[in-house]
Design a protein around this motif. Structure first.
Motif, PDB file in Angstrom:
ATOM      1  N   ILE A  75       0.749  -1.130   0.144  1.00 50.07           N
ATOM      2  CA  ILE A  75       0.154   0.100   0.291  1.00 50.07           C
ATOM      3  C   ILE A  75       0.896   1.189   0.034  1.00 50.07           C
ATOM      4  O   ILE A  75       0.607   2.284  -0.773  1.00 50.07           O
ATOM      5  CB  ILE A  75      -1.116   0.104   1.310  1.00 50.07           C
ATOM      6  CG1 ILE A  75      -2.160  -1.124   1.117  1.00 50.07           C
ATOM      7  CG2 ILE A  75      -1.454   1.440   1.308  1.00 50.07           C
ATOM      8  CD1 ILE A  75      -2.717  -1.450   2.402  1.00 50.07           C
ATOM      9  N   GLU A  76       1.931   1.244   0.957  1.00 53.59           N
ATOM     10  CA  GLU A  76       2.732   2.340   0.788  1.00 53.59           C
ATOM     11  C   GLU A  76       3.714   2.482  -0.354  1.00 53.59           C
ATOM     12  O   GLU A  76       3.577   3.745  -0.888  1.00 53.59           O
ATOM     13  CB  GLU A  76       3.895   1.941   2.083  1.00 53.59           C
ATOM     14  CG  GLU A  76       5.043   3.033   2.084  1.00 53.59           C
ATOM     15  CD  GLU A  76       6.182   2.667   2.905  1.00 53.59           C
ATOM     16  OE1 GLU A  76       7.411   2.822   2.590  1.00 53.59           O
ATOM     17  OE2 GLU A  76       5.985   1.889   3.839  1.00 53.59           O
ATOM     18  N   TYR A  77       4.068   1.628  -0.999  1.00 54.52           N
ATOM     19  CA  TYR A  77       4.570   1.622  -2.444  1.00 54.52           C
ATOM     20  C   TYR A  77       3.737   2.099  -3.717  1.00 54.52           C
ATOM     21  O   TYR A  77       3.937   2.545  -4.510  1.00 54.52           O
ATOM     22  CB  TYR A  77       5.585   0.286  -2.704  1.00 54.52           C
ATOM     23  CG  TYR A  77       6.935   0.623  -2.389  1.00 54.52           C
ATOM     24  CD1 TYR A  77       7.920   0.780  -3.171  1.00 54.52           C
ATOM     25  CD2 TYR A  77       7.043   0.197  -0.781  1.00 54.52           C
ATOM     26  CE1 TYR A  77       9.192   0.665  -2.644  1.00 54.52           C
ATOM     27  CE2 TYR A  77       8.563   0.174  -0.454  1.00 54.52           C
ATOM     28  CZ  TYR A  77       9.447   0.677  -1.095  1.00 54.52           C
ATOM     29  OH  TYR A  77      10.580   0.687  -0.585  1.00 54.52           O
ATOM     30  N   LYS A  79       1.356   4.155  -3.167  1.00 55.36           N
ATOM     31  CA  LYS A  79       1.062   5.538  -3.086  1.00 55.36           C
ATOM     32  C   LYS A  79       2.415   6.275  -3.676  1.00 55.36           C
ATOM     33  O   LYS A  79       2.570   7.137  -4.179  1.00 55.36           O
ATOM     34  CB  LYS A  79       0.893   5.890  -1.518  1.00 55.36           C
ATOM     35  CG  LYS A  79      -0.342   5.455  -1.068  1.00 55.36           C
ATOM     36  CD  LYS A  79      -0.431   5.954   0.633  1.00 55.36           C
ATOM     37  CE  LYS A  79      -1.884   5.281   0.988  1.00 55.36           C
ATOM     38  NZ  LYS A  79      -2.057   5.667   2.460  1.00 55.36           N
ATOM     39  N   LYS A  80       3.510   5.766  -3.293  1.00 59.56           N
ATOM     40  CA  LYS A  80       4.825   6.155  -3.783  1.00 59.56           C
ATOM     41  C   LYS A  80       5.043   6.233  -5.260  1.00 59.56           C
ATOM     42  O   LYS A  80       5.257   7.137  -5.735  1.00 59.56           O
ATOM     43  CB  LYS A  80       6.150   5.342  -3.064  1.00 59.56           C
ATOM     44  CG  LYS A  80       7.305   5.786  -3.357  1.00 59.56           C
ATOM     45  CD  LYS A  80       8.480   5.187  -2.752  1.00 59.56           C
ATOM     46  CE  LYS A  80       9.692   5.557  -3.031  1.00 59.56           C
ATOM     47  NZ  LYS A  80      10.912   4.999  -2.390  1.00 59.56           N
ATOM     48  N   ALA A  82       2.230   6.406  -7.335  1.00 50.81           N
ATOM     49  CA  ALA A  82       1.504   7.379  -7.778  1.00 50.81           C
ATOM     50  C   ALA A  82       2.067   8.721  -7.617  1.00 50.81           C
ATOM     51  O   ALA A  82       2.084   9.409  -8.817  1.00 50.81           O
ATOM     52  CB  ALA A  82       0.194   7.129  -7.047  1.00 50.81           C
ATOM     53  N   ARG A  83       2.906   8.981  -6.586  1.00 50.49           N
ATOM     54  CA  ARG A  83       3.692  10.385  -6.658  1.00 50.49           C
ATOM     55  C   ARG A  83       4.662  10.505  -7.539  1.00 50.49           C
ATOM     56  O   ARG A  83       4.993  11.369  -8.013  1.00 50.49           O
ATOM     57  CB  ARG A  83       4.222  10.459  -4.950  1.00 50.49           C
ATOM     58  CG  ARG A  83       3.430  10.887  -3.906  1.00 50.49           C
ATOM     59  CD  ARG A  83       3.865  11.272  -2.671  1.00 50.49           C
ATOM     60  NE  ARG A  83       4.928  10.219  -2.315  1.00 50.49           N
ATOM     61  CZ  ARG A  83       4.657   9.024  -1.391  1.00 50.49           C
ATOM     62  NH1 ARG A  83       3.543   8.943  -0.826  1.00 50.49           N
ATOM     63  NH2 ARG A  83       5.622   8.513  -1.042  1.00 50.49           N
ATOM     64  N   LYS A  90       3.354   0.708  -9.624  1.00 55.98           N
ATOM     65  CA  LYS A  90       2.048   0.061  -9.223  1.00 55.98           C
ATOM     66  C   LYS A  90       1.904  -1.315  -9.808  1.00 55.98           C
ATOM     67  O   LYS A  90       1.073  -1.968  -8.871  1.00 55.98           O
ATOM     68  CB  LYS A  90       0.923   1.105  -9.934  1.00 55.98           C
ATOM     69  CG  LYS A  90       0.711   2.461  -9.329  1.00 55.98           C
ATOM     70  CD  LYS A  90       0.183   3.698 -10.214  1.00 55.98           C
ATOM     71  CE  LYS A  90      -1.394   3.183 -10.209  1.00 55.98           C
ATOM     72  NZ  LYS A  90      -2.227   4.153 -10.834  1.00 55.98           N
TER      73      LYS A  90
END
Length: 497
Positions: A75-77, A79-80, A82-83, A90
């Motif tokens: 989940i953390e990656y 988001k990363k 996406a940034r 993803k």
């Protein structure tokens, strides 16, 4: 920022032209740094670091059975990624989720994540991404026992990996592709090609796991002497290298299987119990392995003539196998439905297209139906064999327990009634339902009649006179309301056990 610098230099009486030059230099440096950080080299390095970090950590967490930590990491990656606007990043997160669902036997969920990963990875310009995707997809099909599709995906993984840049990740993936290919070929019966793949993988990796897979091949073709060489190497590598929990599990399982083959039951039991211990710890992310450990333990105890334990582990194996069979069929049915749905969406539903759609649908349903029937037939035969083994073991256990109880009765052992209750749990309960006031001595007497001891045998075993046994029989008839014309042995024989 320019205003602040201007004020500072005004206070120090610096000429205005110098101030302007310095401001220009600061802005130029900032722009250069911005261009460098956004350049293709920097972006490629950032994405490469993302891949290595994500895949390494995910693999470690999955292999150690830490499911919640694995979910949080991905989940953390996500988001990363996406940034970073990193679409393939993803896709790797989705692929990790597909992986853990495959190894846990949750094939429908795995398919969902594969569909999401495919959109992001197959179109990626990174050949390693494509190779990783098809490698994992081959494992998915192998779990569903669709070996031809597994081999097809494995071939695609090799194709893309050959085009990928050489990195730590590609070097790690290559031997695993050979191991997987060796497994698929072994299941197809192509033993020579299978061995070549395992040997190649072991030359590249030379780990406890790769040596263990060569050993498994030799056990598969019933050559325990050759397997023993690689078992020893696996054991040595496990001590000298860092080996993950799941790979250690597989090594211990193989060692247990090997020691059982060479009739070293003590060592086999030790290794298989170690494998079971690890699998219980990691089953949230690798539950697919546990059924093989159960089966190996059942075979071991059957060989040791310990029917009770053999029956227990065979039953456990059948429960796990049944759960995975149900998951496989659900996944195959879903795949068929998806295909038909896809055909529906792509058809314009014109009159000319309708016959084509009908023909395609019939073809898909026919082919999938034939395949599913074939799989069901194979699984039914397997289950019938297992059912027969289970019944044989159950009868063997019952016979052995009955012999132990009879021996306790003959020796007038105080544990007789307790062991009899374990063998016939409902018998005493039924007697107490008829007459709750029955004493233990009377229950023991009834148990001996249930075992069809004659009056003379009961007298000899309990050190009483024959006439006393006849009187007890008469008293038991009255206490249990057994009619005079009913044979007392038949009465006890017909009671629930």
């Amino acid at each position: 920022m320019g205003k602040i610098i201007l004020i500072i230099f005004k206070n120090t009486n610096t000429p205005l032209t110098s101030i302007k030059k310095m401001i220009s230099s600061v802005i130029s440096i900032g722009l250069c740094w911005s261009m460098l950080s956004c350049g293709p080299d920097f972006r490629d390095k950032e994405r490469a670091d993302f891949d290595v970090s994500l895949l390494t950590q995910s693999s470690q967490l999955q292999l150690s059975g830490e499911y919640e930590a694995l979910i949080r990491l991905n989940i953390e990656y996500l988001k990363k990624a996406a940034r970073m606007k990193y679409t393939a990043g993803k896709g790797l997160c989705y692929l990790n989720m597909a992986d853990v669902n495959i190894s846990a036997g949750n094939y429908e969920k795995a398919r969902f994540f594969f569909n999401k990963a495919e959109k992001d990875l197959v179109k990626s310009g990174n050949m390693f991404h494509k190779a990783t995707f098809y490698d994992d997809y081959s494992l998915y099909y192998s779990h569903l026992k669709i070996n031809d599709k597994a081999i097809e995906c494995n071939d695609k993984a090799f194709y893309y990996l050959k085009q990928a840049k050489k990195t730590t990740l590609t070097q790690k993936l290559l031997p695993r592709l050979y191991i997987n290919k060796g497994i698929y070929y072994a299941w197809k019966g192509w033993s020579g090609t299978s061995l070549k793949c395992f040997i190649k993988a072991n030359l590249l990796e030379n780990s406890a796991y790769s040596n263990c897979m060569v050993a498994q091949y030799y056990l598969f073709i019933h050559k325990p002497d050759s397997a023993g060489i690689y078992i020893a190497r696996s054991d040595e590598k496990m001590l000298s290298q860092k080996t993950t929990d799941v790979e250690s599990l597989w090594v211990y399982y193989t060692m247990g299987y090997y020691y059982n083959e060479i009739n070293n039951s003590e060592q086999a039991e030790k290794c298989l119990k170690k494998a079971l211990e690890i699998n219980i710890r990691t089953r949230r992310t690798y539950s697919s392995h546990i059924k093989e450990v159960y089966k190996a333990l059942a075979d071991l105890y059957k060989k040791k003539n310990d029917g009770g334990k053999a029956y227990f582990y065979l039953k456990k194996y059948m429960e796990e196998e049944g759960r995975f069979d149900a998951a496989r069929f659900a996944a195959m049915n879903k795949a068929t439905e998806d295909f038909i749905s896809e055909v529906k969406q792509e058809s314009d539903w014109h009159k000319n297209d309708l016959p084509l759609f009908i023909a395609l649908s019939i073809t898909v349903l026919t082919v999938s139906g034939v395949y599913v029937r074939k799989v069901i037939h194979v699984q039914r035969q397997k289950k019938n064999r297992l059912k027969k083994q289970t019944e044989d073991l159950k009868n063997h256990v019952h016979t052995k327990q009955r012999e132990e109880v009879i021996q306790l009765a003959r020796s007038n052992d105080s544990a007789f009634l307790l062991k009899f209750k374990e063998l016939y749990p409902d018998f005493v309960k039924v007697l107490l339902d008829i007459n709750p006031d029955l004493e233990n001595s009377e229950l023991s007497f009834c148990a001996m009649l249930k075992l069809r001891f004659s009056a003379k045998e009961i007298a000899d075993f309990t050190f009483v006179q024959h006439r006393s046994v006849q009187q007890k029989k008469y008293r038991i008839r009255k206490r249990l309301n057994i009619p005079g014309e009913t044979d007392i042995y038949e009465f006890f024989e017909n009671l629930p056990q």
